[in-house]
Design a protein around this motif. Structure first.
Motif, PDB file in Angstrom:
ATOM      1  N   ASP A 187       0.833  -1.206   0.000  1.00 20.71           N
ATOM      2  CA  ASP A 187       0.000   0.000   0.000  1.00 20.71           C
ATOM      3  C   ASP A 187       0.868   1.256   0.000  1.00 20.71           C
ATOM      4  OD1 ASP A 187      -2.329  -1.450  -0.050  1.00 20.71           O
ATOM      5  OD2 ASP A 187      -2.673  -1.339   2.110  1.00 20.71           O
TER       6      ASP A 187
ATOM      7  N   ILE B  74      -1.022   4.337  -1.541  1.00 23.72           N
ATOM      8  CA  ILE B  74      -2.380   4.187  -1.000  1.00 23.72           C
ATOM      9  C   ILE B  74      -2.408   4.660   0.447  1.00 23.72           C
ATOM     10  CG2 ILE B  74      -4.170   2.515  -0.364  1.00 23.72           C
ATOM     11  CD1 ILE B  74      -3.279   0.840  -2.736  1.00 23.72           C
TER      12      ILE B  74
ATOM     13  N   PHE C  12      -3.722   4.368   3.775  1.00 24.40           N
ATOM     14  CA  PHE C  12      -4.443   3.346   4.536  1.00 24.40           C
ATOM     15  C   PHE C  12      -5.521   3.960   5.437  1.00 24.40           C
ATOM     16  CE2 PHE C  12      -4.935   0.294   8.054  1.00 24.40           C
ATOM     17  CZ  PHE C  12      -5.194  -0.853   7.323  1.00 24.40           C
TER      18      PHE C  12
ATOM     19  N   SER D 182      -7.408  -1.411  -0.327  1.00 23.62           N
ATOM     20  CA  SER D 182      -6.159  -1.619   0.395  1.00 23.62           C
ATOM     21  C   SER D 182      -5.759  -3.086   0.368  1.00 23.62           C
ATOM     22  CB  SER D 182      -6.310  -1.147   1.845  1.00 23.62           C
ATOM     23  OG  SER D 182      -5.278  -1.653   2.660  1.00 23.62           O
TER      24      SER D 182
END
Length: 225
Positions: A111, A116, A118, A125
């Motif tokens: 991630d 990404i 979280f 995710s």
């Protein structure tokens, strides 16, 4: 005899569901305590408890009870049903929690490498997908250790309960849909997993067969004390 059979069925049903749900609470609580957001989304938890857990739990009701049930010692009427399974629940909670933490931090690396966030629940995710899938598969395998009170999954014929096998197969197939179908991916915020990812998940989930082997000695130790 019928009373003992019914009680045994209820005990196995409760043991399985509590073992699964206690672990989910611990996983989410501990990760939140150390500063991470929930390791599973509310919708994933609902899916897990209503869909993937429900079918195997119901299939436990079709399990054949030991023929020598009347030769077993009478139960202590003052001892609660939870008292009898607390060690099993505790061990399964610890093992599943450890497995979930391992895949969580494994997936978190991916991630972070892909930018990404979280903490943004609207983004798919890999860390959450790994935890979600590990919990599902662990619990689907754990149900085989809940078939009998005095026998482990390795001591029983794996094909002895066709309804349980069917329930586990359907639950796992439904889980694959959530991970691989784009529509469900957008709803559950999941991502497709590689063969390596699945290898890690399967390897860790197989530890579910160890639960009774740790729970029984622990139970004997506490009985002596």
């Amino acid at each position: 005899e019928q009373g003992r059979k019914i009680r045994s069925g209820i005990s196995n049903f409760v043991k399985y569901l509590l073992s699964a749900n206690f672990a989910e609470v611990v996983i989410i609580t501990l990760l939140t305590f150390v500063g991470f957001p929930s390791a599973m989304l509310p919708l994933q938890l609902l899916w897990l408890n209503i869909v993937t857990d429900a079918l195997p739990a119901l299939a436990l009701g079709t399990e054949k009870i030991d023929k020598d049930v009347m030769k077993q010692s009478p139960r202590n009427p003052k001892k609660s049903i939870l008292e009898e399974m607390k060690h099993f629940i505790g061990v399964s909670t610890i093992i599943l929690s450890l497995c979930a933490f391992i895949v969580f931090f494994y997936g978190l690396q991916f991630d972070q490498a892909n930018g990404i966030n979280f903490f943004d629940f609207s983004q798919p995710s890999k860390a959450r997908t790994m935890v979600f899938s590990t919990v599902v598969l662990f619990e689907l395998l754990l149900v085989f250790s809940c078939r009998r009170e005095n026998k482990t999954a390795l001591q029983l014929n794996p094909f002895g309960n066709k309804w349980l096998l069917l329930a586990v197969a359907i639950s796992f197939a439904l889980q694959l849909l959530v991970l691989e179908i784009p529509f469900f991916q957008s709803v559950f915020k999941t991502v497709s997993l590689s063969l390596i990812d699945w290898g890690i998940i399967i390897l860790l989930s197989l530890s579910s067969v160890l639960v009774p082997y740790f729970a029984k000695p622990l139970e004997r130790v506490f009985k002596k004390n």
